[in-house]
Design a protein around this motif. Structure first.
Motif, PDB file in Angstrom:
ATOM      1  N   ASP A   1      -3.743   0.021   9.951  1.00  0.00           N
ATOM      2  CA  ASP A   1      -3.714  -1.229  10.725  1.00  0.00           C
ATOM      3  C   ASP A   1      -2.335  -1.888  10.625  1.00  0.00           C
ATOM      4  O   ASP A   1      -1.808  -2.412  11.607  1.00  0.00           O
ATOM      5  CB  ASP A   1      -4.788  -2.214  10.222  1.00  0.00           C
ATOM      6  N   ARG A   2      -1.761  -1.813   9.431  1.00  0.00           N
ATOM      7  CA  ARG A   2      -0.417  -2.409   9.265  1.00  0.00           C
ATOM      8  C   ARG A   2       0.625  -1.608  10.052  1.00  0.00           C
ATOM      9  O   ARG A   2       1.541  -2.182  10.646  1.00  0.00           O
ATOM     10  CB  ARG A   2      -0.031  -2.426   7.790  1.00  0.00           C
TER      11      ARG A   2
ATOM     12  N   LYS B   1     -11.697  14.376   5.643  1.00  0.00           N
ATOM     13  CA  LYS B   1     -12.009  13.191   6.459  1.00  0.00           C
ATOM     14  C   LYS B   1     -10.766  12.303   6.613  1.00  0.00           C
ATOM     15  O   LYS B   1     -10.443  11.832   7.702  1.00  0.00           O
ATOM     16  CB  LYS B   1     -13.125  12.401   5.757  1.00  0.00           C
ATOM     17  N   ARG B   2     -10.094  12.100   5.508  1.00  0.00           N
ATOM     18  CA  ARG B   2      -8.890  11.243   5.554  1.00  0.00           C
ATOM     19  C   ARG B   2      -7.806  11.875   6.432  1.00  0.00           C
ATOM     20  O   ARG B   2      -7.091  11.199   7.153  1.00  0.00           O
ATOM     21  CB  ARG B   2      -8.316  11.054   4.152  1.00  0.00           C
ATOM     22  N   ARG B   3      -7.688  13.200   6.290  1.00  0.00           N
ATOM     23  CA  ARG B   3      -6.682  13.938   7.083  1.00  0.00           C
ATOM     24  C   ARG B   3      -6.907  13.676   8.577  1.00  0.00           C
ATOM     25  O   ARG B   3      -5.972  13.313   9.302  1.00  0.00           O
ATOM     26  CB  ARG B   3      -6.836  15.436   6.788  1.00  0.00           C
ATOM     27  N   LEU B   4      -8.171  13.822   9.013  1.00  0.00           N
ATOM     28  CA  LEU B   4      -8.463  13.674  10.437  1.00  0.00           C
ATOM     29  C   LEU B   4      -8.319  12.218  10.874  1.00  0.00           C
ATOM     30  O   LEU B   4      -7.819  11.940  11.971  1.00  0.00           O
ATOM     31  CB  LEU B   4      -9.874  14.203  10.733  1.00  0.00           C
ATOM     32  N   PHE B   5      -8.715  11.310   9.987  1.00  0.00           N
ATOM     33  CA  PHE B   5      -8.597   9.896  10.301  1.00  0.00           C
ATOM     34  C   PHE B   5      -7.124   9.512  10.553  1.00  0.00           C
ATOM     35  O   PHE B   5      -6.785   8.918  11.573  1.00  0.00           O
ATOM     36  CB  PHE B   5      -9.194   9.049   9.161  1.00  0.00           C
ATOM     37  N   VAL B   6      -6.266   9.909   9.624  1.00  0.00           N
ATOM     38  CA  VAL B   6      -4.848   9.525   9.742  1.00  0.00           C
ATOM     39  C   VAL B   6      -4.215  10.204  10.957  1.00  0.00           C
ATOM     40  O   VAL B   6      -3.469   9.579  11.720  1.00  0.00           O
ATOM     41  CB  VAL B   6      -4.075   9.872   8.442  1.00  0.00           C
ATOM     42  N   TYR B   7      -4.560  11.465  11.152  1.00  0.00           N
ATOM     43  CA  TYR B   7      -4.013  12.190  12.307  1.00  0.00           C
ATOM     44  C   TYR B   7      -4.408  11.492  13.614  1.00  0.00           C
ATOM     45  O   TYR B   7      -3.553  11.233  14.470  1.00  0.00           O
ATOM     46  CB  TYR B   7      -4.516  13.646  12.273  1.00  0.00           C
ATOM     47  N   ASP B   8      -5.702  11.156  13.741  1.00  0.00           N
ATOM     48  CA  ASP B   8      -6.167  10.514  14.982  1.00  0.00           C
ATOM     49  C   ASP B   8      -5.487   9.164  15.190  1.00  0.00           C
ATOM     50  O   ASP B   8      -5.034   8.854  16.296  1.00  0.00           O
ATOM     51  CB  ASP B   8      -7.694  10.310  14.934  1.00  0.00           C
ATOM     52  N   ARG B   9      -5.412   8.366  14.116  1.00  0.00           N
ATOM     53  CA  ARG B   9      -4.800   7.042  14.264  1.00  0.00           C
ATOM     54  C   ARG B   9      -3.326   7.153  14.667  1.00  0.00           C
ATOM     55  O   ARG B   9      -2.850   6.423  15.530  1.00  0.00           O
ATOM     56  CB  ARG B   9      -4.897   6.235  12.963  1.00  0.00           C
ATOM     57  N   LEU B  10      -2.608   8.076  14.054  1.00  0.00           N
ATOM     58  CA  LEU B  10      -1.179   8.223  14.379  1.00  0.00           C
ATOM     59  C   LEU B  10      -1.001   8.627  15.835  1.00  0.00           C
ATOM     60  O   LEU B  10      -0.113   8.135  16.529  1.00  0.00           O
ATOM     61  CB  LEU B  10      -0.521   9.248  13.458  1.00  0.00           C
ATOM     62  N   GLN B  11      -1.896   9.499  16.281  1.00  0.00           N
ATOM     63  CA  GLN B  11      -1.820   9.924  17.681  1.00  0.00           C
ATOM     64  C   GLN B  11      -2.061   8.750  18.612  1.00  0.00           C
ATOM     65  O   GLN B  11      -1.327   8.543  19.576  1.00  0.00           O
ATOM     66  CB  GLN B  11      -2.882  10.986  17.917  1.00  0.00           C
ATOM     67  N   GLU B  12      -3.100   7.975  18.305  1.00  0.00           N
ATOM     68  CA  GLU B  12      -3.417   6.798  19.132  1.00  0.00           C
ATOM     69  C   GLU B  12      -2.230   5.840  19.205  1.00  0.00           C
ATOM     70  O   GLU B  12      -1.991   5.207  20.220  1.00  0.00           O
ATOM     71  CB  GLU B  12      -4.589   6.015  18.522  1.00  0.00           C
ATOM     72  N   LEU B  13      -1.498   5.753  18.094  1.00  0.00           N
ATOM     73  CA  LEU B  13      -0.377   4.794  18.045  1.00  0.00           C
ATOM     74  C   LEU B  13       0.886   5.324  18.709  1.00  0.00           C
ATOM     75  O   LEU B  13       1.901   4.647  18.748  1.00  0.00           O
ATOM     76  CB  LEU B  13      -0.077   4.420  16.586  1.00  0.00           C
TER      77      LEU B  13
ATOM     78  N   ILE C   1       0.879  -1.175   0.000  1.00  0.00           N
ATOM     79  CA  ILE C   1       0.000   0.000   0.000  1.00  0.00           C
ATOM     80  C   ILE C   1       0.913   1.220   0.000  1.00  0.00           C
ATOM     81  O   ILE C   1       1.758   1.375   0.881  1.00  0.00           O
ATOM     82  CB  ILE C   1      -0.913   0.042   1.242  1.00  0.00           C
ATOM     83  N   SER C   2       0.720   2.065  -0.982  1.00  0.00           N
ATOM     84  CA  SER C   2       1.602   3.221  -1.069  1.00  0.00           C
ATOM     85  C   SER C   2       0.981   4.447  -0.428  1.00  0.00           C
ATOM     86  O   SER C   2      -0.095   4.902  -0.812  1.00  0.00           O
ATOM     87  CB  SER C   2       1.928   3.532  -2.529  1.00  0.00           C
ATOM     88  N   LEU C   3       1.694   4.954   0.595  1.00  0.00           N
ATOM     89  CA  LEU C   3       1.325   6.250   1.170  1.00  0.00           C
ATOM     90  C   LEU C   3       2.420   7.237   0.778  1.00  0.00           C
ATOM     91  O   LEU C   3       2.732   8.170   1.488  1.00  0.00           O
ATOM     92  CB  LEU C   3       1.201   6.151   2.690  1.00  0.00           C
ATOM     93  N   GLY C   4       3.036   6.932  -0.352  1.00  0.00           N
ATOM     94  CA  GLY C   4       4.177   7.739  -0.782  1.00  0.00           C
ATOM     95  C   GLY C   4       3.827   8.701  -1.894  1.00  0.00           C
ATOM     96  O   GLY C   4       4.540   9.661  -2.136  1.00  0.00           O
ATOM     97  N   ILE C   5       2.719   8.462  -2.518  1.00  0.00           N
ATOM     98  CA  ILE C   5       2.469   9.159  -3.762  1.00  0.00           C
ATOM     99  C   ILE C   5       1.894  10.580  -3.555  1.00  0.00           C
ATOM    100  O   ILE C   5       1.074  10.789  -2.676  1.00  0.00           O
ATOM    101  CB  ILE C   5       1.535   8.302  -4.664  1.00  0.00           C
ATOM    102  N   GLY C   6       2.380  11.517  -4.367  1.00  0.00           N
ATOM    103  CA  GLY C   6       1.950  12.918  -4.208  1.00  0.00           C
ATOM    104  C   GLY C   6       0.922  13.333  -5.228  1.00  0.00           C
ATOM    105  O   GLY C   6       1.034  14.409  -5.800  1.00  0.00           O
TER     106      GLY C   6
ATOM    107  N   MET D   1     -10.066   5.550   1.339  1.00  0.00           N
ATOM    108  CA  MET D   1     -10.241   5.327   2.768  1.00  0.00           C
ATOM    109  C   MET D   1     -10.000   3.863   3.170  1.00  0.00           C
ATOM    110  O   MET D   1      -9.333   3.606   4.164  1.00  0.00           O
ATOM    111  CB  MET D   1     -11.652   5.776   3.158  1.00  0.00           C
ATOM    112  N   GLU D   2     -10.502   2.912   2.359  1.00  0.00           N
ATOM    113  CA  GLU D   2     -10.320   1.500   2.738  1.00  0.00           C
ATOM    114  C   GLU D   2      -8.823   1.163   2.796  1.00  0.00           C
ATOM    115  O   GLU D   2      -8.368   0.469   3.702  1.00  0.00           O
ATOM    116  CB  GLU D   2     -10.945   0.513   1.731  1.00  0.00           C
ATOM    117  N   LYS D   3      -8.083   1.712   1.831  1.00  0.00           N
ATOM    118  CA  LYS D   3      -6.640   1.436   1.797  1.00  0.00           C
ATOM    119  C   LYS D   3      -5.938   2.127   2.952  1.00  0.00           C
ATOM    120  O   LYS D   3      -5.019   1.583   3.565  1.00  0.00           O
ATOM    121  CB  LYS D   3      -6.050   1.920   0.472  1.00  0.00           C
ATOM    122  N   LEU D   4      -6.405   3.342   3.242  1.00  0.00           N
ATOM    123  CA  LEU D   4      -5.808   4.073   4.363  1.00  0.00           C
ATOM    124  C   LEU D   4      -6.000   3.300   5.660  1.00  0.00           C
ATOM    125  O   LEU D   4      -5.088   3.199   6.481  1.00  0.00           O
ATOM    126  CB  LEU D   4      -6.481   5.436   4.510  1.00  0.00           C
TER     127      LEU D   4
END
Ligand SMILES: Cc1ncc(COP(=O)(O)O)c(C=O)c1O
Length: 383
Positions: free
Chosen positions: A374-375, A293-305, A30-35, A366-369
């Motif tokens: 999770d990974r 939505k994605r911005r807030l989702f990723v931010y919250d998850r990173l904080q939790e981790l 899963i690429s979170l690298g792409i701009g 979102m599903e990939k995010l």
């Protein structure tokens, strides 16, 4: 054989490309690298390009761009950016935002000149400096990624020609607040500098902030080079079209460089861009909501981790620290690719102050995010 170009050899191969090489042959990555945004280029844009090709618009375009496109851009600049410009004096169509940056460098710098940027920042600013023999001075950002005005002031010498800003920012996600912009502009005017402003993410801005183009501010037009592109707003990175806005003197110089290095931009694609600019910008509302939505989702998850993370205000990137996991950004991105097949970009490529960071792009479904987060969770919980 004789030695080849030192300037070009010194630039490393893109670390993002290397990451893709690591991913090669693996279907689980899963690429979170792409701009680049993940939505479809709007249909009128595609049709504009196709229709132009059907009309045999396949020859060289006018060097500065198709007049109708330049006129559309003049309208857009006044309406959206409050920049007063003349289409036949102040605007030129470029090969993406990338070439707009190259032209900015080509037009104002001489070898030995200095350019100040906030760091971390977009990687091309550093290497274009190398190619043109310019010293790029990195002024470390504050912890919340806002510009550190004192550090910027201290970076200015008698060789400094310009400051370059990119707001909303790649890679940090920072977007300038109006007071920050005014403070920067004061420094630029006091020191009689040029300002290069890269605004390719102008529409990706959150938390109620509004993008302000510095060229619209009092006394700034003549000293400002505005860089922009259709790439991110219209999800059309492959069209390779952007534009620069500057004083007539600067555009005249750019035209020479443009003429002798690329001889213009893709002719038919410019008709796609014309159609893009005719579109009601409301088309972007739904897309914006999805990115928010994605911005807030990723931010919250990173904080939790347990990542130390600044909440991004713009663009579609977030730049967490890897310090809490006792890893550099390079180690983190290499290991998570090996262990969990997630591609994230090491912070080290964005300057000398981000070795302990990674850049995550949330411009993915979102599903990939969710799967990617999770990974990441499995990875950080494994030690
Ligand atoms: C800050 C910034 N400027 C410019 C560009 C280049 O844009 P383009 O694809 O239009 O050349 C990018 C691309 O990622 C970017 O992030």
């Amino acid at each position: 054989m004789k030695e080849m170009s030192h300037r070009v050899s010194k630039a490393p191969k893109s670390a993002i490309r290397e990451l893709f090489d690591l991913a090669l042959g693996r279907s689980d990555v899963i690429s979170l690298g792409i701009g680049q945004p993940d939505f479809q280029t709007p249909e009128p844009v595609i049709q504009g390009n196709i229709n132009a090709l059907k009309k045999n618009i396949t020859m060289y375009a006018p060097t500065r761009g198709v007049p109708e496109l330049l006129q559309q851009l003049e309208n857009k600049l006044i309406k959206v950016n409050k920049i007063k410009s003349k289409w036949n004096e102040n605007i030129m169509v470029t090969n993406g935002g990338s070439q707009a940056i190259t032209l900015a460098y080509a037009s104002i710098f001489n070898p030995g000149d200095e350019l100040v940027i906030c760091s971390p920042n977009f990687v091309s600013y550093l290497y274009c400096g190398l190619f043109f023999g310019i010293k790029v001075v990195e002024a470390e950002r504050n912890e919340d990624f806002s510009p550190n005005i004192e550090k910027i002031k201290n970076s200015i010498t008698d060789k400094t020609k310009a400051v370059l800003i990119n707001s909303p920012n790649n890679p940090t996600g920072h977007a300038l607040r109006l007071n920050e912009l005014h403070e920067l502009v004061d420094v630029i005017i006091e020191n009689d500098l040029y300002l290069i402003t890269d605004e390719v993410y102008e529409n990706y801005i959150y938390e109620g902030l509004k993008h302000t183009s510095p060229a619209s501010l009092n006394g700034m037009f003549e000293r400002t080079i505005t860089v922009n592109a259709m790439s991110k707003l219209f999800s059309a990175t492959g069209f390779r079209l952007g534009y620069v806005v500057a004083s007539k003197e600067i555009i005249d110089l750019m035209e020479k460089f443009h003429q002798y290095t690329v001889a213009g931009t893709n002719h038919a694609a410019q008709y796609g861009f014309i159609e893009a600019l005719k579109m009601d910008t409301k088309f972007f509302d739904k897309i914006w909501k999805s990115f928010d939505k994605r911005r807030l989702f990723v931010y919250d998850r990173l904080q939790e981790l347990g990542f130390e993370t600044v909440k991004p205000l713009g663009a579609f990137y977030i730049m967490p620290s890897t310090k809490n996991f006792n890893m550099t950004g390079d180690e983190f991105s290499r290991e998570i690719m090996k262990e969990q097949a997630v591609a994230v970009v090491p912070g080290s490529i964005f300057g000398k102050f981000s070795n302990h960071m990674i850049r995550i792009s949330y411009a993915t479904k979102m599903e990939k995010l969710k799967e990617a987060m999770d990974r990441i969770e499995k990875f950080v919980k494994s030690f």
